[in-house]
Design an enzyme around this catalytic site. Structure first.
Site, PDB file in Angstrom:
ATOM      1  N   GLY A   1       3.723  -0.234  -1.361  1.00 26.95           N
ATOM      2  CA  GLY A   1       3.566  -0.780  -2.698  1.00 26.95           C
ATOM      3  C   GLY A   1       4.787  -0.556  -3.553  1.00 26.95           C
TER       4      GLY A   1
ATOM      5  N   TYR B   1       0.849  -1.195   0.000  1.00 31.45           N
ATOM      6  CA  TYR B   1       0.000   0.000   0.000  1.00 31.45           C
ATOM      7  C   TYR B   1       0.890   1.252   0.000  1.00 31.45           C
ATOM      8  CZ  TYR B   1      -3.728   3.169   1.703  1.00 31.45           C
ATOM      9  OH  TYR B   1      -4.625   4.189   1.857  1.00 31.45           O
ATOM     10  N   CYS B   2       0.652   2.147  -0.967  1.00 37.35           N
ATOM     11  CA  CYS B   2       1.355   3.437  -1.040  1.00 37.35           C
ATOM     12  C   CYS B   2       2.865   3.190  -1.115  1.00 37.35           C
ATOM     13  CB  CYS B   2       0.949   4.308   0.143  1.00 37.35           C
ATOM     14  SG  CYS B   2       1.609   5.993   0.097  1.00 37.35           S
ATOM     15  N   LEU B   3       3.633   3.731  -0.186  1.00 40.02           N
ATOM     16  CA  LEU B   3       5.078   3.526  -0.185  1.00 40.02           C
ATOM     17  C   LEU B   3       5.418   2.048   0.003  1.00 40.02           C
ATOM     18  CD1 LEU B   3       7.925   4.633  -0.237  1.00 40.02           C
ATOM     19  CD2 LEU B   3       7.657   5.371   2.132  1.00 40.02           C
TER      20      LEU B   3
ATOM     21  N   PHE C   1      -1.766  -1.192  -3.934  1.00 37.10           N
ATOM     22  CA  PHE C   1      -2.822  -0.262  -3.557  1.00 37.10           C
ATOM     23  C   PHE C   1      -2.265   1.161  -3.604  1.00 37.10           C
ATOM     24  CE2 PHE C   1      -4.174  -3.824  -0.466  1.00 37.10           C
ATOM     25  CZ  PHE C   1      -4.896  -4.466  -1.450  1.00 37.10           C
TER      26      PHE C   1
END
Length: 560
Positions: free
Chosen positions: A296, A292-294, A320
């Site tokens: 990811g 998720y985000c960083l 994500f």
């Protein structure tokens, strides 16, 4: 090259200056303004247009008068009366003037234009007539109705917030959302811990599970439990109920002593260490990696690193709101110029970390009207507190970023785009996105101001494997925390096979059919499709080699 004492003096000076400028470099802003003025000086037509703007803008002014205020700040009926309507129209005209003055200038770099438009918007948002009692008819009306009690309550709210900020206390209302009690309360055990992260194994919900476990890597900008909020909107709980075996990384909140932790440490002691433990506990089964985000971006680096191995332990990769190509990273690029990165590095060098308030301040500036000024008006002038939610409580539970890691992230990935261009290295070897041969499921969100969906969509260009892409309603957090049954939710989904032609974001959006509801079931179905069947759920969590170290949510989630 070794830094001299004079270089250290420069960095120390800039670090202290950064505390006064909220981390925004005056040199970078001066550079952008200088280039803007130089280009305006050789654009007499644009200068003439700006000088005549009040007269040239009359059609737009009349149109706004006829249609009513389109800005939600001026939407009430009070703003349609004189003289308030004139204030709203004058403000809208000022916005149009500065939009025209700072954009579309031939020869001026797009990034400079973005910086100038952003800076102009910050000043305008601060000067909006909706922010002040004397020029806001809604506030005047409320004050007359309540005989000024709203201002008394607002002053009390401001004093309480000032006190809490001074003593580093959490915002009002967060005491109702405690990790382990109200949030992050899905049953599980910490089965592994090192100096960077804890690995949580969750209790299966039934007698059998899909053979391939799911390992989730959240961003370390915030605490992990965005994906395990309240029981009704916990992605972890949802996956467990659908028969998956789930593991989660909980990152340590770094302090000044962790200043030298770099991206390789997060790959080695975070991603790879967790993958090794999960695979051992799953008796050698490959796993579904989700980031998720960083987290990811870390998942992308890890998948590219492992993709060249014949014994790749990954079955699939899920992203994500995560970016691997940063060429269209939206307004965050305002904070990622060479000047700004050097300035932030000096600040982090002196502190050892990027502080939570400095990180939160940058994100708030991207939506200053919604996240700063509207909130101040609502709480300090209207005198009303917005009710705290689980997502808001999580959002106030921020973490720091180590100096070395965040410097590498900003400089190598964000600024120089080394991963997308095949120049990024891990452990002395280049890692390329083309090494990722496993199926990918990627989610972007329509209103994401942190990882714009057109940037997330670039995974289609990075990958040579099948990509299932979802565009979900909502923003960076609300679009991901989108549990089934939540009203007013929709998404688009489409599969691009490796041999299919590439579609631009606009073409993809037009081709993908909108669907109502949450995208979670679509992802769960995709995971099940890429799993090889059910096996008996483990009777206990951990193993002899990895005995449980304590109950979820563990220790690191409470680090301040």
């Amino acid at each position: 090259m070794t830094a001299s004492p004079f270089d250290d003096f420069d960095r120390l000076y800039q670090a202290n200056l950064a505390r006064l400028t909220l981390g925004l470099t005056p040199a970078g802003l001066g550079e952008a303004y200088g280039a803007w003025l130089a280009h305006l000086a050789i654009s007499p037509g644009r200068l003439a247009e700006l000088a005549l703007f009040p007269w040239l803008d009359w059609p737009a002014l009349l149109d706004s008068s006829k249609d009513g205020a389109k800005d939600p700040r001026f939407a009430s009926s009070h703003w349609q009366l004189w003289p308030w309507q004139g204030l709203a129209q004058g403000f809208a005209q000022a916005e149009r003037f500065w939009q025209r003055a700072t954009t579309g200038i031939e020869g001026l770099s797009p990034q400079y234009q973005q910086i100038l438009a952003f800076a102009a918007r910050q000043y305008l948002d601060a000067l909006s007539p909706s922010n002040y009692l004397a020029s806001n008819p809604d506030l005047l009306h409320t004050s007359l109705q309540q005989l000024g009690q709203n201002l008394v309550k607002g002053a009390q709210n401001a004093l309480e917030d000032w006190r809490r900020n001074l003593t580093c206390e959490a915002p009002v209302g967060t005491e109702a959302f405690e990790p382990g009690r109200d949030l992050a309360c899905t049953p599980g055990k910490v089965v592994y811990r090192n100096g960077l992260m804890e690995l949580i194994q969750y209790q299966p919900a039934g007698p059998s599970v899909h053979k391939e476990p799911v390992l989730v890597m959240p961003a370390w900008i915030m605490k992990y439990y965005i994906l395990d909020l309240s029981p009704h909107n916990s992605l972890v709980r949802y996956l467990l109920e659908q028969g998956h075996s789930v593991f989660m990384i909980s990152w340590k909140n770094p302090g000044p002593g962790d200043r030298d932790l770099g991206m390789e440490d997060y790959v080695r002691d975070g991603a790879l260490a967790a993958i090794d433990v999960v695979q051992r506990l799953a008796k050698g089964a490959p796993l579904h990696l989700a980031g998720y985000c960083l987290g990811g971006t870390l998942a992308l680096l890890t998948a590219a690193h492992l993709g060249s191995r014949p014994d790749n332990p990954l079955q699939t990769l899920t992203l994500f709101a995560a970016q691997g190509d940063f060429t269209e990273a939206g307004e965050l690029m305002i904070f990622v110029t060479p000047s700004e990165v050097a300035y932030l590095k000096s600040m982090m060098w002196a502190q050892g970390t990027l502080d939570t308030k400095q990180m939160a301040g940058a994100f708030q500036l991207l939506r200053s009207n919604d996240l700063i000024w509207s909130r101040l008006v609502h709480e300090y002038l209207q005198g009303e507190r917005s009710p705290m939610s689980d997502l808001m409580a999580w959002n106030s539970d921020a973490t720091r970023m180590p100096y070395k890691m965040h410097s590498e992230y900003l400089e190598k990935l964000f600024l120089n785009n080394e991963f997308a261009e095949g120049r990024y290295q891990l452990f002395g070897q280049p890692v390329a996105a083309g090494n990722i041969k496993i199926p990918i499921f990627a989610v972007g969100t329509e209103k994401d101001h942190v990882a714009p969906w057109v940037s997330v969509h670039k995974v289609h260009l990075l990958s040579t494997s099948d990509v299932t892409f979802v565009l979900a309603s909502g923003g960076h957090n609300g679009g991901i925390v989108s549990e089934p049954g939540r009203p007013h939710r929709h998404y688009r989904i489409a599969l691009k096979k490796a041999q299919d032609p590439y579609l631009s974001p606009k073409a993809w959006q037009e081709a993908a059919t909108p669907q109502l509801g949450s995208w979670w079931p679509a992802w769960q179905g995709w995971l099940a499709q890429h799993s090889s069947g059910q096996v008996a759920a483990p009777k206990g969590l951990g193993s002899r080699q990895y005995p449980p170290l304590g109950d979820a949510p563990g220790h690191y989630v409470f680090d301040k």
